[in-house]
Design a protein around this motif. Structure first.
Motif, short mmCIF file in Angstrom:
data_model
loop_
_atom_site.label_atom_id
_atom_site.label_comp_id
_atom_site.label_asym_id
_atom_site.label_seq_id
_atom_site.Cartn_x
_atom_site.Cartn_y
_atom_site.Cartn_z
N SER A 1 -8.31 6.91 -10.36
CA SER A 1 -7.10 6.77 -9.56
C SER A 1 -7.29 5.61 -8.59
N GLU A 2 -6.20 5.10 -8.05
CA GLU A 2 -6.28 3.99 -7.11
C GLU A 2 -6.98 4.43 -5.83
N SER B 1 -1.23 4.34 -14.09
CA SER B 1 -1.71 5.42 -13.25
C SER B 1 -1.13 6.75 -13.73
N PRO C 1 -7.85 5.08 -2.02
CA PRO C 1 -6.97 5.23 -0.85
C PRO C 1 -7.08 4.03 0.07
N ARG C 2 -6.00 3.71 0.71
CA ARG C 2 -5.99 2.59 1.64
C ARG C 2 -5.74 3.10 3.04
N PRO D 1 1.05 -0.34 -5.84
CA PRO D 1 0.60 1.02 -6.14
C PRO D 1 1.37 1.61 -7.33
N GLU E 1 2.53 4.44 -7.76
CA GLU E 1 3.67 5.28 -7.37
C GLU E 1 4.98 4.49 -7.34
N ASP F 1 0.86 -1.19 0.00
CA ASP F 1 0.00 0.00 0.00
C ASP F 1 0.89 1.23 0.00
N GLU F 2 0.27 2.41 0.08
CA GLU F 2 1.05 3.65 -0.04
C GLU F 2 2.02 3.83 1.13
N VAL G 1 5.10 1.88 0.24
CA VAL G 1 5.84 2.59 -0.80
C VAL G 1 6.65 3.73 -0.19
N ALA G 2 6.05 4.47 0.74
CA ALA G 2 6.76 5.57 1.40
C ALA G 2 7.96 5.03 2.17
#
Length: 234
Positions: free
Chosen positions: A212-213, A176, A215-216, A119, A121, A82-83, A86-87
């Protein structure tokens, strides 16, 4: 904050000039008997990777296999990304959007390959390493690129398709907005007539996703203290 220190035998291995296959056996048995399970284990692996100038080929496979497995299978959402993952990946393995080494880029690519969901990103980050290699001559991908052409080579095509393989279906690559933006930058930086012919096929297959994907969120998850430590996310 206390200073991070490697435990035995990792501290001994870190002091060596060359990391050998025997060292990896030692690390598997004593330093990481259950594999990489916490963020501190990841930091120890990075310290070992950075401290030993010479490494055997077995190290690359061990590094990629263990850290990718931790990210995908031992942090939430298990089996996927998830985001927040990724971060964390960006914070650990990049500097200002540049992947620090060819090995760490291989790690990111393997994370994408074994994850059920990636994701956009993260795919954009990986794809941007191709742009950086072409336009600025920097980054982890540049270090593994066979030639320094300013246009798309067959190696670059294979690299891009490795990133897109999981989302390519029926002749369509649904990307994306971040991925689409990087592709547009690559197109602007290269001459279409000088690019490998398969690149035109990739660009023809690319389509921008309508939505867009979603949000999680993790706020509703109930996890124990050990899992929190293992996730190593804010």
């Amino acid at each position: 904050m206390s200073e991070f220190r490697l435990a035995f035998p990792a501290c001994v291995v870190a002091g060596k000039h060359r990391l050998t296959a025997e060292d990896i056996v030692l690390l598997r048995k004593h330093a990481f008997p259950e594999g990489i399970r916490t963020s501190q284990d990841v930091v120890a692996m990075l310290a070992l990777n950075n401290s030993c100038p010479e490494k055997c080929t077995e190290w690359n496979a061990f590094f990629v296999e263990q850290i990718a497995g931790f990210i995908v299978h031992y942090t939430y959402p298990q089996g996927s990304l998830d985001e927040i993952n990724v971060a964390w990946i960006m914070r650990m393995f990049t500097t200002d959007g540049i992947v620090n080494s060819a090995l760490e880029l291989e790690l990111i690519l393997h994370v994408m390959e074994i994850s059920a969901d990636v994701p956009g990103e993260l795919r954009a980050l990986a794809l941007d390493q191709l742009r950086l290699a072409i336009t600025d001559g920097i980054g982890g991908y540049k270090l593994s690129r066979a030639v320094e052409h300013k246009n798309i080579t067959r190696q670059d095509v294979d690299f891009a398709m490795r990133i897109f393989r999981s989302i390519a279906a029926d002749g369509v690559i649904a990307v994306s907005p971040p991925e689409y933006g990087v592709l547009h930058q690559i197109e602007q930086a290269t001459l279409p007539g000088a690019n490998h012919p398969h690149w035109a096929g990739i660009m023809a297959a690319v389509t921008l996703r309508d939505r867009s994907e979603p949000p999680r969120s993790r706020w509703l998850r109930i996890i124990d203290e050990e899992s929190v430590a293992g996730a190593a996310v804010a």
